[in-house]
Motif scaffolding. Structure first.
Motif: not given
Length: 347
Positions: A22-34
């Motif tokens: 869950a935290t990795t998903r949040t960080e990936l979305e902050k980086m611009g990934h979907t």
């Protein structure tokens, strides 16, 4: 990049794997990934034997295949070796789609603790599961070394992080005596299950109080057997962080965790760690478990480690945890992915 994560471990489960994903998903979305997550909550499920609070997908193959086709991801990551993980693996192999996997838990040891199944057999199954992966992501050097010795290949590092804003020292909590128990307070956080070796902590002869935060199949049995121990149940978010901050020492009795995310949460809260000198604690603490500036104590005698940890400066624990970030963890994850080619996505 559109990243698809397939996992058998997801909410409402509460464990290190779910928090990591869950935290990795949040960080990936902050980086611009979907990021799209395919988990059991999108399927019909049944309770996992010996773990009724965990539900697994029933015959997910065809529906999962449609979900993957509709998602049209740029990269696929299979997080777990469960029904969804195996179904996603079959799909990817059938259509020659590259994917990555992760080794989050010592699944063979967990099975051994519950059934008379040879360790070698379970490792053979798990090794076969991960063999076709472009990358098998692991959290620590010890786990990497162990898996390589068992014939695993394509291993890459994916470390963990900690939310240092949520998990922090809270003097107001200690002053208010959140737990209202005799001190010192020795704390365990995690699943209350046989593989966590919790009874090794509960039976220790320690001053003050013992607190267990978490739930699981062993809770009723252990709560009846150790009535003097305070069982706080599952805690989340601010409530969990306040329980960390209210304690004096974090005791980690597990011998099978591949990392132990709770170790970083405790340290970020200013809580010294007492644990066995095994993979997980050794990798997280390393040299920081030795010498006058240590932030934890690793000892084959867990009681001795817990008592010695009382002498550790909480400020050092906090300073140590500040070196871990989820941003760096997410970047490692991205670097380990195998992006699909245009030809594969169009197939």
């Amino acid at each position: 990049m559109k990243i698809l994560i397939v996992t058998d471990a997801w909410f409402p489960q509460v464990n290190g794997v779910v928090r990591t994903l869950a935290t990795t998903r949040t960080e990936l979305e902050k980086m611009g990934h979907t990021v799209e997550v395919i988990a059991p909550d999108r399927f019909r499920t049944l309770p996992l034997p010996t773990y009724p609070e965990i539900r697994v997908a029933i015959r997910p193959g065809r529906r999962l295949a449609r979900m993957i086709e509709e998602a049209r991801p740029d990269a696929i990551h299979i997080a777990t070796e469960g029904p969804l993980g195996f179904a996603a693996r079959r799909f990817c192999l059938r259509y020659r789609i590259p994917f990555t996997t992760a080794y989050h838990t010592r699944f063979p040891e967990y099975v051994r603790d519950r059934a008379p199944i040879p360790l070698a057999l379970t490792y053979a199954i798990v090794r076969r599961f991960h063999a076709p992966a472009h990358s098998v992501m692991v959290a620590t050097p010890s786990i990497e070394q162990d898996l390589r010795a068992r014939g695993f290949r394509n291993i890459r590092r994916w470390t963990r992080g900690v939310d240092t804003e949520l998990f922090r020292p809270r003097p107001e909590v200690r002053g208010a005596a959140l737990l209202d128990l005799p001190r010192p307070v020795f704390l365990y956080v995690g699943r209350v299950a046989v593989e966590k070796n919790i009874e090794a902590f509960l039976k220790l002869d320690l001053p003050g109080s013992k607190v267990v935060v978490g739930d699981g199949p062993q809770r009723a049995e252990l709560q009846a057997r150790y009535p003097k121990v305070h069982f706080a149940g599952a805690q989340h978010g601010e409530d969990l962080a306040r329980h960390y901050a209210a304690a004096d020492v974090f005791v980690f009795p597990s011998r099978t965790d591949t990392f132990g995310l709770v170790l970083l949460e405790a340290l970020a809260s200013g809580l010294p760690v007492a644990a066995y000198p095994v993979a997980g604690p050794v990798d997280v603490l390393g040299p920081a478990a030795e010498g006058p500036d240590r932030v934890g104590v690793l000892d084959a005698d867990l009681g001795r480690a817990a008592l010695a940890a009382l002498e550790i400066d909480p400020v050092r624990c906090r300073d140590f945890a500040m070196h871990y970030s989820w941003q760096a963890s997410a970047q490692q994850f991205v670097n380990n992915l195998r992006p699909l080619t245009e030809e594969v996505r169009a197939a």
